[in-house]
Design a protein around this motif. Sequence first.
Motif, PDB file in Angstrom:
ATOM      1  N   GLY A  18      77.015  53.497  58.646  1.00  0.00           N
ATOM      2  CA  GLY A  18      77.469  52.472  57.826  1.00  0.00           C
ATOM      3  C   GLY A  18      76.621  51.468  57.818  1.00  0.00           C
ATOM      4  N   ILE A  19      75.185  51.672  57.736  1.00  0.00           N
ATOM      5  CA  ILE A  19      74.214  50.715  57.923  1.00  0.00           C
ATOM      6  C   ILE A  19      72.788  51.255  57.536  1.00  0.00           C
ATOM      7  CG2 ILE A  19      73.525  50.674  60.531  1.00  0.00           C
ATOM      8  CD1 ILE A  19      73.770  47.735  60.556  1.00  0.00           C
ATOM      9  N   LEU A  20      72.261  50.455  56.906  1.00  0.00           N
ATOM     10  CA  LEU A  20      70.666  51.083  56.560  1.00  0.00           C
ATOM     11  C   LEU A  20      69.891  49.802  56.325  1.00  0.00           C
ATOM     12  CD1 LEU A  20      71.716  52.748  52.993  1.00  0.00           C
ATOM     13  CD2 LEU A  20      70.850  54.005  55.144  1.00  0.00           C
ATOM     14  N   LEU A  21      68.519  50.065  56.361  1.00  0.00           N
ATOM     15  CA  LEU A  21      67.350  49.111  56.344  1.00  0.00           C
ATOM     16  C   LEU A  21      66.553  49.363  55.159  1.00  0.00           C
ATOM     17  CD1 LEU A  21      65.992  48.401  60.010  1.00  0.00           C
ATOM     18  CD2 LEU A  21      67.737  47.005  58.995  1.00  0.00           C
ATOM     19  N   ILE A  22      66.031  48.540  54.376  1.00  0.00           N
ATOM     20  CA  ILE A  22      65.156  48.722  53.259  1.00  0.00           C
ATOM     21  C   ILE A  22      64.064  47.434  53.164  1.00  0.00           C
ATOM     22  CG2 ILE A  22      66.791  49.659  51.622  1.00  0.00           C
ATOM     23  CD1 ILE A  22      67.365  47.329  50.416  1.00  0.00           C
ATOM     24  N   GLY A  23      63.012  48.040  52.719  1.00  0.00           N
ATOM     25  CA  GLY A  23      61.974  46.987  52.366  1.00  0.00           C
ATOM     26  C   GLY A  23      61.403  46.816  53.950  1.00  0.00           C
ATOM     27  N   ASP A  24      60.723  45.281  53.927  1.00  0.00           N
ATOM     28  CA  ASP A  24      59.816  45.099  55.141  1.00  0.00           C
ATOM     29  C   ASP A  24      60.862  45.047  56.270  1.00  0.00           C
ATOM     30  OD1 ASP A  24      57.629  44.458  53.559  1.00  0.00           O
ATOM     31  OD2 ASP A  24      57.848  42.465  53.999  1.00  0.00           O
ATOM     32  N   ALA A  25      62.054  45.085  56.152  1.00  0.00           N
ATOM     33  CA  ALA A  25      63.195  45.272  57.250  1.00  0.00           C
ATOM     34  C   ALA A  25      62.911  46.526  57.858  1.00  0.00           C
ATOM     35  CB  ALA A  25      64.630  45.142  56.905  1.00  0.00           C
ATOM     36  N   ALA A  26      62.528  47.720  57.163  1.00  0.00           N
ATOM     37  CA  ALA A  26      62.389  49.079  57.396  1.00  0.00           C
ATOM     38  C   ALA A  26      60.823  49.297  57.792  1.00  0.00           C
ATOM     39  CB  ALA A  26      62.913  49.916  56.357  1.00  0.00           C
ATOM     40  N   GLY A  27      60.093  48.319  57.333  1.00  0.00           N
ATOM     41  CA  GLY A  27      58.402  48.652  57.657  1.00  0.00           C
ATOM     42  C   GLY A  27      57.806  49.593  56.533  1.00  0.00           C
ATOM     43  N   VAL A  28      57.935  49.322  55.298  1.00  0.00           N
ATOM     44  CA  VAL A  28      57.452  50.228  54.598  1.00  0.00           C
ATOM     45  C   VAL A  28      56.139  49.986  53.612  1.00  0.00           C
ATOM     46  CG1 VAL A  28      59.722  51.289  54.110  1.00  0.00           C
ATOM     47  CG2 VAL A  28      58.965  49.504  52.762  1.00  0.00           C
ATOM     48  N   ALA A  29      55.549  48.774  53.860  1.00  0.00           N
ATOM     49  CA  ALA A  29      54.205  48.582  52.814  1.00  0.00           C
ATOM     50  C   ALA A  29      53.214  49.728  53.134  1.00  0.00           C
ATOM     51  CB  ALA A  29      53.769  47.089  53.495  1.00  0.00           C
ATOM     52  N   TYR A  30      52.365  49.696  52.089  1.00  0.00           N
ATOM     53  CA  TYR A  30      51.337  50.859  52.027  1.00  0.00           C
ATOM     54  C   TYR A  30      50.607  50.467  52.905  1.00  0.00           C
ATOM     55  CZ  TYR A  30      53.134  52.318  47.547  1.00  0.00           C
ATOM     56  OH  TYR A  30      54.130  53.051  46.465  1.00  0.00           O
ATOM     57  N   PRO A  31      49.927  51.406  53.603  1.00  0.00           N
ATOM     58  CA  PRO A  31      49.126  51.078  54.959  1.00  0.00           C
ATOM     59  C   PRO A  31      47.555  50.516  54.629  1.00  0.00           C
ATOM     60  CG  PRO A  31      49.638  53.278  55.031  1.00  0.00           C
ATOM     61  CD  PRO A  31      50.342  52.801  53.803  1.00  0.00           C
ATOM     62  N   GLN A  32      47.084  51.071  53.322  1.00  0.00           N
ATOM     63  CA  GLN A  32      45.556  50.700  52.919  1.00  0.00           C
ATOM     64  C   GLN A  32      45.695  49.364  52.410  1.00  0.00           C
ATOM     65  OE1 GLN A  32      47.220  53.546  51.613  1.00  0.00           O
ATOM     66  NE2 GLN A  32      46.255  55.162  52.773  1.00  0.00           N
ATOM     67  N   SER A  33      46.273  49.173  51.309  1.00  0.00           N
ATOM     68  CA  SER A  33      46.383  47.721  50.606  1.00  0.00           C
ATOM     69  C   SER A  33      47.289  46.692  51.194  1.00  0.00           C
ATOM     70  CB  SER A  33      46.771  47.941  49.286  1.00  0.00           C
ATOM     71  OG  SER A  33      48.012  48.735  49.115  1.00  0.00           O
ATOM     72  N   GLY A  34      48.523  47.121  51.999  1.00  0.00           N
ATOM     73  CA  GLY A  34      49.536  45.940  52.309  1.00  0.00           C
ATOM     74  C   GLY A  34      50.531  45.826  51.154  1.00  0.00           C
ATOM     75  N   GLU A  35      50.341  46.567  50.175  1.00  0.00           N
ATOM     76  CA  GLU A  35      51.318  46.248  49.035  1.00  0.00           C
ATOM     77  C   GLU A  35      52.741  46.468  49.561  1.00  0.00           C
ATOM     78  OE1 GLU A  35      50.810  48.946  45.451  1.00  0.00           O
ATOM     79  OE2 GLU A  35      52.545  48.114  44.426  1.00  0.00           O
ATOM     80  N   GLY A  36      53.507  45.655  49.404  1.00  0.00           N
ATOM     81  CA  GLY A  36      54.659  45.846  49.984  1.00  0.00           C
ATOM     82  C   GLY A  36      55.784  45.931  48.822  1.00  0.00           C
ATOM     83  N   ILE A  37      55.713  45.237  47.668  1.00  0.00           N
ATOM     84  CA  ILE A  37      56.713  45.001  46.668  1.00  0.00           C
ATOM     85  C   ILE A  37      57.055  46.430  46.288  1.00  0.00           C
ATOM     86  CG2 ILE A  37      57.284  44.022  44.635  1.00  0.00           C
ATOM     87  CD1 ILE A  37      55.164  41.629  45.171  1.00  0.00           C
ATOM     88  N   ARG A  38      56.217  47.113  45.678  1.00  0.00           N
ATOM     89  CA  ARG A  38      56.934  48.674  45.208  1.00  0.00           C
ATOM     90  C   ARG A  38      57.437  49.196  46.100  1.00  0.00           C
ATOM     91  NH1 ARG A  38      52.874  53.402  42.552  1.00  0.00           N
ATOM     92  NH2 ARG A  38      54.283  54.828  42.615  1.00  0.00           N
ATOM     93  N   PRO A  39      56.945  49.307  47.468  1.00  0.00           N
ATOM     94  CA  PRO A  39      57.725  50.341  48.485  1.00  0.00           C
ATOM     95  C   PRO A  39      59.052  49.669  48.928  1.00  0.00           C
ATOM     96  CG  PRO A  39      55.756  49.621  49.360  1.00  0.00           C
ATOM     97  CD  PRO A  39      55.530  49.221  47.806  1.00  0.00           C
ATOM     98  N   ALA A  40      58.927  48.364  48.686  1.00  0.00           N
ATOM     99  CA  ALA A  40      60.436  47.607  49.052  1.00  0.00           C
ATOM    100  C   ALA A  40      61.423  48.136  48.046  1.00  0.00           C
ATOM    101  CB  ALA A  40      60.294  46.136  49.054  1.00  0.00           C
ATOM    102  N   ILE A  41      60.999  47.945  46.641  1.00  0.00           N
ATOM    103  CA  ILE A  41      61.776  48.280  45.662  1.00  0.00           C
ATOM    104  C   ILE A  41      62.171  49.729  45.794  1.00  0.00           C
ATOM    105  CG2 ILE A  41      61.894  48.649  43.147  1.00  0.00           C
ATOM    106  CD1 ILE A  41      60.198  45.918  42.893  1.00  0.00           C
ATOM    107  N   GLU A  42      61.396  50.491  45.791  1.00  0.00           N
ATOM    108  CA  GLU A  42      61.737  52.170  46.001  1.00  0.00           C
ATOM    109  C   GLU A  42      62.718  52.637  47.275  1.00  0.00           C
ATOM    110  OE1 GLU A  42      57.830  54.346  45.754  1.00  0.00           O
ATOM    111  OE2 GLU A  42      57.711  53.736  43.587  1.00  0.00           O
ATOM    112  N   SER A  43      62.450  51.710  48.120  1.00  0.00           N
ATOM    113  CA  SER A  43      63.134  52.076  49.370  1.00  0.00           C
ATOM    114  C   SER A  43      64.432  51.317  49.046  1.00  0.00           C
ATOM    115  CB  SER A  43      62.771  51.263  50.843  1.00  0.00           C
ATOM    116  OG  SER A  43      62.802  49.998  50.464  1.00  0.00           O
ATOM    117  N   GLY A  44      64.735  50.411  48.305  1.00  0.00           N
ATOM    118  CA  GLY A  44      66.135  49.805  47.894  1.00  0.00           C
ATOM    119  C   GLY A  44      66.840  50.871  46.877  1.00  0.00           C
ATOM    120  N   LEU A  45      65.981  51.367  45.944  1.00  0.00           N
ATOM    121  CA  LEU A  45      66.749  52.203  45.080  1.00  0.00           C
ATOM    122  C   LEU A  45      67.146  53.331  45.641  1.00  0.00           C
ATOM    123  CD1 LEU A  45      64.153  51.545  42.104  1.00  0.00           C
ATOM    124  CD2 LEU A  45      66.465  50.843  42.316  1.00  0.00           C
TER     125      LEU A  45
END
Length: 375
Positions: free
Chosen positions: A265-292
């Motif tokens: 009954g519980i999920l983490l998404i975005g920075d809460a899950a730690g999904v930012a791209y390692p090379q650039s630090g871009e976090g918005i796109r992977p946050a959105i993709e994890s949410g979707l």
Amino acid sequence: MDDCGALIVGAGPAGSSCAWQLQRAGLDTVILDKRTFPRDKVCGGWITPAVLEELRIDPAEYGTGRVLQPLTGFRTSRMGGREVYTDYGKPVSYGVRRCEFDEYLLRRSGASIFEGTPLDSLERLGEHWIVNGRWKTRLVIGAGGHFCPVARFLGADGRKEVAVAAQEIEFEMSPAQRETCAIRGEVPELYFCPDMKGYGWCFRKGNFLNVGLGRLDPRGLPGHVSQFVKFLKAAGKLAFDLPASLPGHAYLLYEGAGRKAVDDGILLIGDAAGVAYPQSGEGIRPAIESGLLAAQAVLVAGGDYSHKKLSVYREQLSARLGKPGWDWSTAIGRRIPAGWMAGAARILLATGWFSRRIVLDRWFLHRHQGALQLA
Ligand SMILES: Cc1cc2nc3c(=O)[nH]c(=O)nc-3n(C[C@H](O)[C@H](O)[C@H](O)COP(=O)(O)OP(=O)(O)OC[C@H]3O[C@@H](n4cnc5c(N)ncnc54)[C@H](O)[C@@H]3O)c2cc1C
């Protein structure tokens, strides 16, 4: 007690995108945030076009009355080294202001929004969660960023995690500052640290200037930042003083993130899950993709929110982001002894091919991966 289909903690890009997708599918969703929107978020505000495509945002509509700075090229260099200008001849990214972008995503999500409402309590009652003693739901989604209380509930311990640390400031330039600003809106500038453990940026979005620096190794960050600001002034990039000191924030890159993202009954998404791209630090796109992806896993689960059923989200996240830590260009980089890195960076970052094909196309623009396609 108010019932809801899902309750999301945190209304950044991850939470609002997830809420948008759940609402569109007819699941009544509550979203809480401790802050009141519009709110600032420490961030460069650089987004890649996939973000607009995945969220079906029309750039013309979004750009009406908001800052949407098209980026058509980049200047890249090793700090103080030869600058390479890469021109794409068309927009390959955009600059947004997080105070505007996050509010836009939140308001259009269609969810029931509770601002100025921090998560105070989370209790399990049979198959349900009781949130703040007020809401009863079978599904809680943690989207509260790096310090998300739902992530802590699932055992995340910031003291044991290696996070990236960054400082940034964004401000509106006066007419005189705009006149003397050497940074062109459509061409942001990236300056890599000699040890390649981080980079600084100078990024103009219309009348706003965003200056910042992030490092994989957070030790001595304020010192690196003040050196960087001195460098910008000496190089003629900044003809005026910054209006204040640069606030900072930390977050996890996907390769270092070992957070448990799923339970009953519980999920983490975005920075809460730690999904930012390692090379650039871009976090918005992977946050959105994890949410979707999380929303899709919830909808496919058909009301069975057991750990087993929701684990499909973890699998899809790995399929999308890859095995944590694996990328051929990063893997090669890791094999270069630290002492050689400075020399390698000096040579490679001065070449047009490396700057375009590896630094920009691969690390920063993620051109090898198209937008996430969901029904
Ligand atoms: C200096 C810096 C520059 C960056 N630049 C870029 C960039 O240019 N491009 C890019 O793609 N990424 C960038 N990032 C990363 C990016 O900012 C994050 O990865 C992204 O914001 C993650 O989105 P999110 O929705 O997961 O979390 P967030 O955007 O952090 O949103 C989390 C939300 O949860 C709320 N919240 C927190 N705790 C609670 C609580 N207890 N109760 C209720 N609500 C709570 C917060 O108020 C917040 O609104 C940068 C990061 C930093 C630090």
